[in-house]
Design a protein around this motif. Structure first.
Motif, PDB file in Angstrom:
ATOM      1  N   MET A   1       0.851  -1.209   0.000  1.00 13.54           N
ATOM      2  CA  MET A   1       0.000   0.000   0.000  1.00 13.54           C
ATOM      3  C   MET A   1       0.879   1.248   0.000  1.00 13.54           C
ATOM      4  SD  MET A   1      -2.939   1.060   2.760  1.00 13.54           S
ATOM      5  CE  MET A   1      -3.629  -0.571   2.925  1.00 13.54           C
ATOM      6  N   GLY A   2       0.583   2.196  -0.865  1.00  6.71           N
ATOM      7  CA  GLY A   2       1.356   3.438  -0.938  1.00  6.71           C
ATOM      8  C   GLY A   2       1.193   4.278   0.321  1.00  6.71           C
ATOM      9  N   SER A   3       2.130   5.195   0.526  1.00 14.48           N
ATOM     10  CA  SER A   3       2.087   6.009   1.747  1.00 14.48           C
ATOM     11  C   SER A   3       0.863   6.926   1.753  1.00 14.48           C
ATOM     12  CB  SER A   3       3.370   6.823   1.889  1.00 14.48           C
ATOM     13  OG  SER A   3       3.454   7.755   0.832  1.00 14.48           O
ATOM     14  N   LEU A   4       0.465   7.375   0.545  1.00 10.34           N
ATOM     15  CA  LEU A   4      -0.698   8.249   0.459  1.00 10.34           C
ATOM     16  C   LEU A   4      -1.970   7.475   0.800  1.00 10.34           C
ATOM     17  CD1 LEU A   4      -0.797  11.234  -0.256  1.00 10.34           C
ATOM     18  CD2 LEU A   4      -1.444  10.626  -2.562  1.00 10.34           C
ATOM     19  N   GLU A   5      -2.012   6.222   0.342  1.00 12.02           N
ATOM     20  CA  GLU A   5      -3.175   5.380   0.628  1.00 12.02           C
ATOM     21  C   GLU A   5      -3.318   5.172   2.143  1.00 12.02           C
ATOM     22  OE1 GLU A   5      -4.952   1.542  -1.785  1.00 12.02           O
ATOM     23  OE2 GLU A   5      -3.205   2.677  -2.474  1.00 12.02           O
ATOM     24  N   LYS A   6      -2.187   4.894   2.788  1.00 11.56           N
ATOM     25  CA  LYS A   6      -2.192   4.711   4.249  1.00 11.56           C
ATOM     26  C   LYS A   6      -2.655   5.972   4.951  1.00 11.56           C
ATOM     27  CE  LYS A   6       1.577   1.415   4.639  1.00 11.56           C
ATOM     28  NZ  LYS A   6       3.037   1.495   4.658  1.00 11.56           N
ATOM     29  N   LYS A   7      -2.134   7.100   4.461  1.00  9.06           N
ATOM     30  CA  LYS A   7      -2.460   8.388   5.070  1.00  9.06           C
ATOM     31  C   LYS A   7      -3.972   8.640   5.032  1.00  9.06           C
ATOM     32  CE  LYS A   7      -0.592  13.087   4.782  1.00  9.06           C
ATOM     33  NZ  LYS A   7       0.543  13.843   4.217  1.00  9.06           N
ATOM     34  N   PHE A   8      -4.573   8.339   3.873  1.00  3.96           N
ATOM     35  CA  PHE A   8      -6.001   8.599   3.728  1.00  3.96           C
ATOM     36  C   PHE A   8      -6.863   7.548   4.406  1.00  3.96           C
ATOM     37  CE2 PHE A   8      -4.575  11.877   0.957  1.00  3.96           C
ATOM     38  CZ  PHE A   8      -5.534  12.857   1.142  1.00  3.96           C
ATOM     39  N   LEU A   9      -6.294   6.377   4.619  1.00  4.60           N
ATOM     40  CA  LEU A   9      -7.008   5.367   5.387  1.00  4.60           C
ATOM     41  C   LEU A   9      -7.177   5.844   6.828  1.00  4.60           C
ATOM     42  CD1 LEU A   9      -8.004   2.636   4.301  1.00  4.60           C
ATOM     43  CD2 LEU A   9      -6.098   1.567   5.481  1.00  4.60           C
ATOM     44  N   ARG A  10      -6.134   6.473   7.338  1.00  3.57           N
ATOM     45  CA  ARG A  10      -6.197   6.999   8.710  1.00  3.57           C
ATOM     46  C   ARG A  10      -7.136   8.194   8.813  1.00  3.57           C
ATOM     47  NH1 ARG A  10      -0.390   6.236   8.885  1.00  3.57           N
ATOM     48  NH2 ARG A  10      -0.152   8.422   8.353  1.00  3.57           N
ATOM     49  N   LEU A  11      -7.404   8.820   7.679  1.00  2.00           N
ATOM     50  CA  LEU A  11      -8.283  10.002   7.669  1.00  2.00           C
ATOM     51  C   LEU A  11      -9.758   9.626   7.555  1.00  2.00           C
ATOM     52  CD1 LEU A  11      -6.981  12.959   5.477  1.00  2.00           C
ATOM     53  CD2 LEU A  11      -7.316  12.851   7.933  1.00  2.00           C
ATOM     54  N   GLY A  12     -10.058   8.359   7.634  1.00  2.09           N
ATOM     55  CA  GLY A  12     -11.420   7.872   7.438  1.00  2.09           C
ATOM     56  C   GLY A  12     -12.476   8.776   8.062  1.00  2.09           C
ATOM     57  N   ALA A  13     -13.497   9.091   7.286  1.00  2.00           N
ATOM     58  CA  ALA A  13     -14.537  10.012   7.785  1.00  2.00           C
ATOM     59  C   ALA A  13     -15.896   9.331   7.879  1.00  2.00           C
ATOM     60  CB  ALA A  13     -14.605  11.241   6.880  1.00  2.00           C
ATOM     61  N   GLU A  14     -15.926   7.993   7.753  1.00  2.00           N
ATOM     62  CA  GLU A  14     -17.219   7.299   7.708  1.00  2.00           C
ATOM     63  C   GLU A  14     -18.056   7.541   8.974  1.00  2.00           C
ATOM     64  OE1 GLU A  14     -17.012   3.048   7.459  1.00  2.00           O
ATOM     65  OE2 GLU A  14     -19.137   2.851   6.951  1.00  2.00           O
ATOM     66  N   TYR A  15     -17.389   7.591  10.130  1.00  5.17           N
ATOM     67  CA  TYR A  15     -18.136   7.763  11.378  1.00  5.17           C
ATOM     68  C   TYR A  15     -18.117   9.198  11.883  1.00  5.17           C
ATOM     69  CZ  TYR A  15     -18.218   2.755  11.223  1.00  5.17           C
ATOM     70  OH  TYR A  15     -18.436   1.467  10.817  1.00  5.17           O
ATOM     71  N   ALA A  16     -17.541  10.080  11.073  1.00  2.00           N
ATOM     72  CA  ALA A  16     -17.485  11.481  11.476  1.00  2.00           C
ATOM     73  C   ALA A  16     -18.907  12.044  11.493  1.00  2.00           C
ATOM     74  CB  ALA A  16     -16.598  12.273  10.525  1.00  2.00           C
ATOM     75  N   PRO A  17     -19.156  12.994  12.395  1.00  2.00           N
ATOM     76  CA  PRO A  17     -20.485  13.604  12.472  1.00  2.00           C
ATOM     77  C   PRO A  17     -20.905  14.181  11.126  1.00  2.00           C
ATOM     78  CG  PRO A  17     -19.039  14.433  14.220  1.00  2.00           C
ATOM     79  CD  PRO A  17     -18.192  13.596  13.319  1.00  2.00           C
ATOM     80  N   GLY A  18     -22.108  13.887  10.710  1.00  2.00           N
ATOM     81  CA  GLY A  18     -22.637  14.459   9.480  1.00  2.00           C
ATOM     82  C   GLY A  18     -22.443  13.586   8.256  1.00  2.00           C
ATOM     83  N   GLN A  19     -21.613  12.554   8.373  1.00  4.45           N
ATOM     84  CA  GLN A  19     -21.323  11.702   7.215  1.00  4.45           C
ATOM     85  C   GLN A  19     -22.113  10.393   7.250  1.00  4.45           C
ATOM     86  OE1 GLN A  19     -20.061  14.158   5.419  1.00  4.45           O
ATOM     87  NE2 GLN A  19     -18.786  12.646   4.404  1.00  4.45           N
ATOM     88  N   GLU A 142      -1.791  13.579  12.394  1.00 11.73           N
ATOM     89  CA  GLU A 142      -1.354  12.532  11.470  1.00 11.73           C
ATOM     90  C   GLU A 142      -1.221  13.058  10.039  1.00 11.73           C
ATOM     91  OE1 GLU A 142      -2.934   8.646  13.962  1.00 11.73           O
ATOM     92  OE2 GLU A 142      -3.985   9.230  12.127  1.00 11.73           O
ATOM     93  N   PHE A 143      -2.144  13.927   9.632  1.00 10.34           N
ATOM     94  CA  PHE A 143      -2.054  14.449   8.262  1.00 10.34           C
ATOM     95  C   PHE A 143      -0.760  15.227   8.073  1.00 10.34           C
ATOM     96  CE2 PHE A 143      -2.697  17.579   4.903  1.00 10.34           C
ATOM     97  CZ  PHE A 143      -3.020  16.725   3.865  1.00 10.34           C
ATOM     98  N   PHE A 144      -0.344  15.972   9.089  1.00 11.66           N
ATOM     99  CA  PHE A 144       0.901  16.750   8.962  1.00 11.66           C
ATOM    100  C   PHE A 144       2.116  15.923   9.377  1.00 11.66           C
ATOM    101  CE2 PHE A 144      -2.254  20.262   9.259  1.00 11.66           C
ATOM    102  CZ  PHE A 144      -2.004  20.799   8.004  1.00 11.66           C
TER     103      PHE A 144
ATOM    104  N   ILE B 269     -11.853  11.906  -5.493  1.00 16.15           N
ATOM    105  CA  ILE B 269     -12.936  12.680  -4.862  1.00 16.15           C
ATOM    106  C   ILE B 269     -13.159  12.188  -3.425  1.00 16.15           C
ATOM    107  CG2 ILE B 269     -15.421  13.215  -4.938  1.00 16.15           C
ATOM    108  CD1 ILE B 269     -14.030  14.682  -7.183  1.00 16.15           C
ATOM    109  N   ASP B 270     -13.124  10.874  -3.215  1.00 23.56           N
ATOM    110  CA  ASP B 270     -13.262  10.332  -1.853  1.00 23.56           C
ATOM    111  C   ASP B 270     -12.180  10.891  -0.929  1.00 23.56           C
ATOM    112  OD1 ASP B 270     -15.464   8.806  -2.379  1.00 23.56           O
ATOM    113  OD2 ASP B 270     -14.394   6.888  -2.499  1.00 23.56           O
ATOM    114  N   LEU B 275     -10.137  14.827   3.216  1.00 27.20           N
ATOM    115  CA  LEU B 275      -9.264  15.946   3.530  1.00 27.20           C
ATOM    116  C   LEU B 275     -10.101  17.172   3.889  1.00 27.20           C
ATOM    117  CD1 LEU B 275      -6.455  17.071   3.786  1.00 27.20           C
ATOM    118  CD2 LEU B 275      -6.301  17.247   1.300  1.00 27.20           C
ATOM    119  N   GLN B 276     -11.151  17.412   3.126  1.00 27.19           N
ATOM    120  CA  GLN B 276     -12.045  18.538   3.424  1.00 27.19           C
ATOM    121  C   GLN B 276     -12.578  18.446   4.854  1.00 27.19           C
ATOM    122  OE1 GLN B 276     -13.672  21.126   0.837  1.00 27.19           O
ATOM    123  NE2 GLN B 276     -15.740  20.379   0.945  1.00 27.19           N
ATOM    124  N   ALA B 277     -12.819  17.230   5.323  1.00 29.41           N
ATOM    125  CA  ALA B 277     -13.350  17.028   6.680  1.00 29.41           C
ATOM    126  C   ALA B 277     -12.434  17.624   7.741  1.00 29.41           C
ATOM    127  CB  ALA B 277     -13.561  15.541   6.948  1.00 29.41           C
TER     128      ALA B 277
END
Lengths: 408, 408
Positions: A1-19, A142-144, B269-270, B275-277
């Motif tokens: 898995m690429g580093s960007l893929e890992k980074k965005f996996l950690r950014l998961g927003a599925e359970y974030a409020p409003g999503q 984590e993003f930074f 887009i995903d 990131l927008q979150a």
């Protein structure tokens, strides 16, 4: 898995409020028919139940009529608006805020947090955050590409303080942490840091030369006249090492305008503006005008709003405490409750999905605020009073239905 | 110097459009008294001279009346608005855009660019950008710690194409570039890529498996009915490797609402939504409603607007070409001109300051668009017609006064 893929996996927003509408619910097993009742979305406040500051739309329309001057402001925001708000916030916090050097208007407090963190975190930096705290704090570090150093908040310890583990905080500083971010009042628990806690945090930060970012988003909605302590007004930390964040999205229901502010360190504010220049240029020009209505509400409006929220809190806390196996600390400020529930047969994220499908109630799972909160959820009780009370009743019903028999 | 300090030094915004009031002008030596005339800020369009789409404020107000539904949308934007706009943009571009999977609403096109770049650049990645191109492109690559690989645009070469050096682009791909970002129409020159150029870019990207981000911000304001080619509609590059960016901030004068969109690759887009979150949650909820007025302008409004801009362009180009030592290619789309001026005694950044203080005219120095453009500046001629023509006259006067005698 690429580093960007890992980074965005950690950014998961599925359970974030409003999503919640983007959640995959195919796998959820329901134990009974849907419980009837007015749907309540506790993931954020209901701005239909608690409307924006009266006149805020008029101020927006006046901003549009100003034309180009209001549409194209400096990236840090219109100087007229900055002067207006810096003055009001100086009075509110008991500090001195220079509108030109120490103040920036951002797209929401989320925008302020992103810019502040992006302006202070280098790859590999150790950054201390509180657990539990606002769900985006960890994601921002984590993003930074900073390293999260968690500091525990034992919010059930003692009603006279928030419960921050100051030894852990000092250990973090000793281990090289140069940035500490926390929200006060705490999100998701709604507890306020005591004056001693704030001063101790400030002393430690100053001793170790650390920068402190304080998210004071809910600092106007204080219940029972409790004491609230602004770290920026203590004159303990070097002012160039402090950023305070506020905004009118919560108590004042102005979230739809996407407005926040940050004030403090001129050096960090300068960086935040440079970053804003490539992130979104500026907070919406016309929206900026709406800040004129902030801290200029009609007389009695804020007092009434606080009283209404306190009444909802009282009813929800009473109901939760009466239910078997629930534990909750009463909110001291803001609109959040973070109840602990009894052990269930399903995970907290499954519970959240079941609750939505079976009871028409949306809450945010505790795990968004820290991995160990597998038996807690957050509600924002800035809702229609009756609907909120009924919805909490349905939450209790669902918990009862999915409760683990062996753990009782 | 710390790595963060270096990073923010490279992000310098002193000469960025709109930030002129923050410039240090103590050191500037003026050669004569201020030339009288209506001040003109060519750094951006004048939304008082060219007003927002009729009815856009009404649509905003309707959005506010919708209440919480409009204030709290999904992070990628309200599904109703996405469906409305995706349909219109499908027709405009000649492609198929799924509103749920392939579309996101952002705070301005700047927001879309930031999110798209943040979702595709890993530290150390080589990223190809055009020189000259939008000034933030380089900054974005550097902020995300990518490596800029410049590809030259020889915009004086031939009036029938933009002049991209396709050999250089292929060399970049051969050297490992996996992301190519460009604006079409080009900012700052206002030239359009020919159909052949677009198809050649697409073939190269597909051949080397690269992702392409196309900034089409000005693609509606096309002069003399020129052919405009949407890369996304060519069906050459894998659709999961293309992101197109647009917005109503320029021709439509809606910048004050901070609105942009990106469409294309569902995977990107995903990521952009995740990131927008953490960046700003969402484009301002109420502002999103304003997108309903976009591509739904009153009949004839866009034709008239284009004709008015073309008339201003004609006058400015004639005036610049008549001046001694100036060179300019006529704008083919959008509102930018990027004239080359004769050699001066002062640097282009000093010239820009002198021009502001001595002639009340603001332009953006060429060096914002590429280090070699030390004898060019950009104007956005979406201004009051007469004021713009007069202001260009003053620009020519100032150039004459500071012209290097030995280089004549």
């Amino acid at each position: 898995m690429g580093s960007l893929e890992k980074k965005f996996l950690r950014l998961g927003a599925e359970y974030a409020p409003g999503q919640e509408v983007r959640q995959d619910t195919n796998e959820v097993g329901l134990r009974f028919e849907k419980i009837p009742g007015t749907p309540v979305d506790f993931s954020h406040g209901d701005v239909d139940a608690f409307e924006p500051i009266p006149g805020s739309l008029d101020v927006f329309n006046e901003g549009v009529r100003l034309g180009g001057k209001q549409a194209y402001t400096e990236y840090r925001g219109s100087i007229d608006i900055r002067e207006n708000v810096a003055k009001k916030l100086s009075t509110f916090t008991g500090s001195t805020i220079n509108a030109d050097q120490n103040f920036i208007i951002t797209p929401g407090t989320q925008g302020a947090l992103f810019l502040a963190m992006g302006s202070t975190i280098s790859r590999g930096d150790k950054v201390a955050i509180v657990v539990p705290d606002y769900f985006a704090n960890r994601k921002l570090v984590e993003f930074f590409e900073g390293e999260v150093v968690p500091v525990q908040l034992d919010y059930y310890k003692n009603d006279t303080l928030a419960g921050l583990d100051l030894t852990q905080l000092e250990d973090a500083f000793k281990a090289g942490v140069k940035l500490f971010l926390f929200s006060n009042p705490n999100n998701p628990t709604g507890v306020i840091y005591s004056k001693d806690e704030i001063r101790d945090i400030a002393k430690l930060a100053q001793q170790y030369g650390a920068t402190v970012i304080v998210d004071e988003l809910y600092s106007r909605q204080i219940f029972e006249g409790r004491t609230y302590t602004h770290l920026c007004a203590q004159n303990i930390v070097d002012p160039e090492n402090v950023i305070t964040i506020m905004g009118p999205s919560k108590t004042e229901s102005l979230s739809g305008y996407r407005l926040g502010v940050a004030f403090g360190s001129s050096k960090i504010i300068d960086r935040m503006e440079k970053l804003q220049a490539i992130v979104s240029l500026r907070a919406g020009g016309y929206s900026q005008a709406v800040l004129k209505s902030w801290f200029s509400e009609p007389e009695g409006w804020m007092t009434e709003r606080i009283a209404q929220h306190q009444a909802i809190r009282d009813d929800l806390v009473a109901k939760l405490r009466a239910a078997d196996g629930f534990q909750v600390r009463a909110t001291e400020a803001g609109s959040y409750l973070f109840p602990r529930i009894p052990k269930l047969d399903i995970s907290i994220t499954e519970f959240v999905k079941v609750l939505r499908l079976q009871a028409g109630v949306i809450v945010t799972p505790g795990t968004e605020f820290g991995p160990q909160f597998t038996e807690s959820f957050r509600v924002n009780f800035s809702q229609d009073h009756r609907a909120a009370v009924d919805a909490i009743g349905r939450v209790i019903q669902v918990v009862e239905a999915y409760r683990n028999e062996y753990a009782k």
